[in-house]
Design a protein around this motif. Structure first.
Motif, PDB file in Angstrom:
ATOM      1  N   THR A  97      -5.908  -0.386  -5.312  1.00 37.52           N
ATOM      2  CA  THR A  97      -6.887  -1.351  -5.820  1.00 37.52           C
ATOM      3  C   THR A  97      -6.255  -2.733  -5.721  1.00 37.52           C
ATOM      4  N   THR A 115      -3.362  -2.840  -8.291  1.00 37.16           N
ATOM      5  CA  THR A 115      -2.144  -2.082  -7.968  1.00 37.16           C
ATOM      6  C   THR A 115      -1.433  -2.686  -6.761  1.00 37.16           C
ATOM      7  N   ARG A 170      -0.871   6.243  -7.435  1.00 39.71           N
ATOM      8  CA  ARG A 170      -1.943   5.409  -7.977  1.00 39.71           C
ATOM      9  C   ARG A 170      -3.009   5.160  -6.921  1.00 39.71           C
ATOM     10  N   ASP A 171      -4.169   4.753  -7.391  1.00 42.64           N
ATOM     11  CA  ASP A 171      -5.236   4.356  -6.472  1.00 42.64           C
ATOM     12  C   ASP A 171      -4.918   2.981  -5.914  1.00 42.64           C
ATOM     13  N   MET A 204       0.691   4.103  -2.984  1.00 45.21           N
ATOM     14  CA  MET A 204       0.400   5.509  -2.687  1.00 45.21           C
ATOM     15  C   MET A 204       1.569   6.408  -3.074  1.00 45.21           C
ATOM     16  N   GLU A 211       0.835  -1.204   0.000  1.00 49.73           N
ATOM     17  CA  GLU A 211       0.000   0.000   0.000  1.00 49.73           C
ATOM     18  C   GLU A 211       0.873   1.258   0.000  1.00 49.73           C
TER      19      GLU A 211
END
Length: 68
Positions: A44, A47, A41-42, A37, A33
């Protein structure tokens, strides 16, 4: 009106914060995560999978490449 200078009014405890304490760096426990970040990017499932693979292959270098 006081004629003292700011330095004279400081307590003997006053000191400057060391530069190393003012700046943060990624911890050694980088998470997928965090990497997602950091790239803007988001977060998801896709990702996060990308970030997991990148961290497995590159380790800490994955985020260090993003830093100036």
């Amino acid at each position: 009106m006081s004629t003292s200078t700011p330095e004279e009014s400081r307590s003997s405890d006053d000191h400057c914060t060391p530069d190393a304490l003012l700046h943060s760096a990624p911890s050694r426990d980088l998470t997928p995560e965090d990497l997602v970040m950091a790239t803007g990017r988001d977060v998801t499932p896709a990702t996060l999978d990308w970030a997991r693979r990148k961290l497995e292959t590159e380790g800490q270098a994955a985020i260090e490449k993003l830093l100036p």
